[in-house]
Write a protein that holds these residues in place. Structure first.
Motif, short mmCIF file in Angstrom:
data_model
loop_
_atom_site.label_atom_id
_atom_site.label_comp_id
_atom_site.label_asym_id
_atom_site.label_seq_id
_atom_site.Cartn_x
_atom_site.Cartn_y
_atom_site.Cartn_z
N PHE A 92 3.36 11.18 -9.61
CA PHE A 92 2.06 11.61 -10.91
C PHE A 92 1.79 12.27 -10.16
O PHE A 92 1.39 13.45 -11.32
CB PHE A 92 1.73 10.05 -11.27
N LEU A 93 0.39 12.95 -9.13
CA LEU A 93 -0.64 13.57 -8.90
C LEU A 93 1.20 15.01 -8.93
O LEU A 93 -0.67 15.82 -8.97
CB LEU A 93 -1.16 12.87 -7.70
N ILE A 94 0.93 14.82 -7.50
CA ILE A 94 2.03 16.66 -7.60
C ILE A 94 2.24 17.18 -8.67
O ILE A 94 1.96 18.75 -8.73
CB ILE A 94 3.12 16.19 -5.85
N PRO A 95 3.70 16.70 -9.57
CA PRO A 95 3.55 17.81 -10.10
C PRO A 95 1.69 18.22 -11.35
O PRO A 95 2.23 19.43 -11.96
CB PRO A 95 4.24 17.08 -11.54
N GLN A 96 1.23 17.31 -11.24
CA GLN A 96 0.41 18.15 -11.65
C GLN A 96 -1.11 18.60 -11.18
O GLN A 96 -0.91 19.95 -11.73
CB GLN A 96 -1.05 16.67 -12.49
N PHE B 169 0.74 -1.07 0.04
CA PHE B 169 0.05 0.04 -0.08
C PHE B 169 0.94 1.40 0.17
O PHE B 169 0.64 2.60 -0.99
CB PHE B 169 -0.58 0.00 1.11
N LEU B 170 1.88 1.41 0.44
CA LEU B 170 2.46 2.27 0.91
C LEU B 170 3.13 2.97 -0.49
O LEU B 170 3.71 4.23 -0.63
CB LEU B 170 3.14 2.80 2.16
N ASP B 171 3.81 1.95 -1.17
CA ASP B 171 4.06 1.98 -2.06
C ASP B 171 3.45 2.40 -3.25
O ASP B 171 3.73 3.05 -4.13
CB ASP B 171 5.29 0.59 -2.49
N LYS B 172 2.28 1.93 -3.31
CA LYS B 172 1.96 2.02 -4.33
C LYS B 172 1.45 3.76 -4.22
O LYS B 172 1.10 4.54 -5.26
CB LYS B 172 0.19 0.92 -4.68
N VAL B 173 1.34 3.85 -3.02
CA VAL B 173 0.52 5.37 -2.68
C VAL B 173 1.69 6.89 -3.20
O VAL B 173 1.40 7.53 -3.92
CB VAL B 173 -0.20 5.80 -0.92
N SER B 174 2.73 6.42 -2.45
CA SER B 174 3.28 6.56 -3.09
C SER B 174 3.63 7.07 -4.40
O SER B 174 4.31 8.56 -4.90
CB SER B 174 5.20 6.11 -2.70
N ASP B 175 3.99 6.10 -5.21
CA ASP B 175 3.87 6.10 -6.84
C ASP B 175 3.10 7.09 -7.20
O ASP B 175 3.10 8.00 -8.26
CB ASP B 175 3.45 4.94 -7.44
N LEU B 176 1.61 6.53 -6.45
CA LEU B 176 0.88 7.66 -7.10
C LEU B 176 0.67 9.47 -6.73
O LEU B 176 0.31 10.62 -8.07
CB LEU B 176 -1.12 7.25 -6.41
N ALA C 14 0.08 6.60 8.18
CA ALA C 14 0.40 8.45 8.07
C ALA C 14 1.46 8.43 8.51
O ALA C 14 2.47 9.26 7.73
CB ALA C 14 0.09 9.17 8.77
N ASN C 15 2.71 7.54 9.06
CA ASN C 15 3.75 8.08 9.46
C ASN C 15 4.90 7.67 8.46
O ASN C 15 6.10 8.21 9.03
CB ASN C 15 4.30 7.50 11.19
N ALA C 16 4.83 6.59 8.44
CA ALA C 16 5.37 5.64 7.28
C ALA C 16 5.12 6.50 5.63
O ALA C 16 6.31 7.02 5.13
CB ALA C 16 4.60 4.47 6.72
N LEU C 17 4.59 6.75 5.10
CA LEU C 17 3.87 7.58 4.07
C LEU C 17 4.96 8.85 4.77
O LEU C 17 5.33 9.15 3.36
CB LEU C 17 2.38 8.11 3.91
N PHE C 18 4.93 10.12 5.63
CA PHE C 18 6.08 11.21 6.34
C PHE C 18 7.21 10.99 5.94
O PHE C 18 6.85 11.77 5.24
CB PHE C 18 5.26 11.47 7.82
N GLU C 19 7.47 9.53 6.77
CA GLU C 19 8.88 9.51 6.57
C GLU C 19 9.82 8.99 5.08
O GLU C 19 10.61 9.50 4.68
CB GLU C 19 9.36 7.66 7.73
N LYS C 20 8.39 8.77 4.31
CA LYS C 20 8.68 8.38 2.93
C LYS C 20 9.06 9.46 2.24
O LYS C 20 10.09 9.65 1.11
CB LYS C 20 8.03 7.43 2.85
N LEU D 33 -1.72 20.09 -0.40
CA LEU D 33 -2.89 18.31 -0.72
C LEU D 33 -2.78 18.05 0.47
O LEU D 33 -1.73 18.30 1.55
CB LEU D 33 -1.67 18.50 -1.83
N VAL D 34 -3.38 17.52 0.58
CA VAL D 34 -4.36 17.09 2.20
C VAL D 34 -4.49 15.82 1.96
O VAL D 34 -5.69 15.41 1.59
CB VAL D 34 -5.21 18.09 3.24
N ILE D 35 -3.41 14.48 2.30
CA ILE D 35 -3.74 13.51 2.34
C ILE D 35 -4.48 13.17 3.56
O ILE D 35 -2.93 12.93 3.90
CB ILE D 35 -2.44 12.75 1.39
N SER D 36 -5.32 12.40 3.91
CA SER D 36 -5.99 11.64 4.57
C SER D 36 -5.90 9.96 4.01
O SER D 36 -6.32 9.67 3.89
CB SER D 36 -7.67 12.51 4.45
#
Length: 288
Positions: A229-233, A219-226, A259-265, A242-245
């Motif tokens: 892609f999305l942020i530059p757009q 899940f963490l890898d797929k959200v990071s990849d998404l 959330a902590n893992a994504l923040f660290e990444k 951007l608020v990621i909930s």
């Protein structure tokens, strides 16, 4: 000399930003009449003044209509200026005005929401010209100071894009200002493990338990990849926050962990990233 024009939405923190710049050694003037702006810039440049910050906002009234020409005049004088625009979402602005019991300058005798709507239209052209946009919707005062210091004192790299990673519990409702919502209730729930029930995703045993599930890493890898892609757009379309909930049932274990893992990444990204855990203590409060 740095010549900074501090502007933005009323209630977004312009006065606080000016105070922070003043504390950092800038000569600050708030609400200078727009017709005097070019003359003041010329005098400051000729005198080789210290760094200068000028506050301009909706109180300038009809003077705002001439500011584009005034800025061109400043440029023709050879004075380099920078524009800092303080922004904030409408819902938070309304809350701030109600808490302080202040009257919006464009809502005398009327609704705060109407004043904010009018102001946003009048100030839109300045936001488009801004060199720096700071959205204070989710910033604490110390976090705003950190951004001001990074830009105007440390001269660090800056991105006009803010990311908030927010954990929450679905039973308390989805955060209204979410841009992206992810549901992690598919992961094993530490709530049903006796030794983990009273802990949170901020505690290592819970973090390890959740992340030991291979689906959590996927899940963490797929959200990071998404997001890559999305942020530059989003940036290309002019979005500046951007608020990621990330939600689980109670907002205490799984959502906090991810959330902590994504923040660290994302901590090494060029964007300003912060983390909040909205509901992490609500179960304890309700039981108390």
């Amino acid at each position: 000399m740095r010549f900074v024009i501090v502007t933005g939405m009323s209630g977004a923190g312009k006065s606080s930003a000016l105070k922070m710049l003043e504390d950092a050694g800038y000569f600050c003037v708030d609400n200078l009449p727009v017709p005097l702006l070019a003359k003041f810039a010329e005098m400051s440049s000729a005198a080789e003044s210290e760094n200068v910050a000028i506050g301009i906002d909706i109180r300038s009234g009809e003077g705002l209509e001439t500011i584009s020409q005034v800025l061109q005049d400043i440029h023709n004088l050879g004075v380099h200026y920078e524009i800092l625009f303080l922004d904030c979402i409408d819902r938070v602005l309304v809350k701030r005005y109600k808490e302080t019991r202040r009257q919006h300058p464009l809502a005398v005798g009327g609704r705060i929401e109407t004043g904010i709507e009018i102001e946003r239209k009048k100030m839109g052209f300045l936001k488009k010209q801004a060199d720096y946009i700071i959205d204070t919707s989710h910033l604490l005062v110390r976090e705003l100071k950190g951004e001001i210091d990074k830009i105007f004192i440390k001269n660090g790299p800056y991105q006009n894009f803010y990311i908030t990673i927010l954990s929450f519990g679905f039973k308390y409702g989805i955060p209204a200002d979410s841009d992206l919502v992810f549901d992690v209730r598919f992961l094993p729930n530490p709530y049903y493990v006796d030794e983990l029930k009273a802990l949170t995703g901020n505690d290592e045993p819970v973090y390890s338990y959740v992340m030991a599930c291979k689906e959590a890493g996927m899940f963490l890898d797929k959200v990071s990849d998404l997001l890559l892609f999305l942020i530059p757009q989003y940036i290309q379309e002019g979005k500046n926050q951007l608020v990621i909930s990330i939600g689980c049932t109670g907002g205490k274990h799984r959502s906090v962990t991810l959330a902590n893992a994504l923040f660290e990444k994302m901590s090494d990204s060029p964007y300003s990233v912060k983390i909040e855990h909205r509901d992490i203590g609500k179960d304890a409060l309700r039981k108390g």
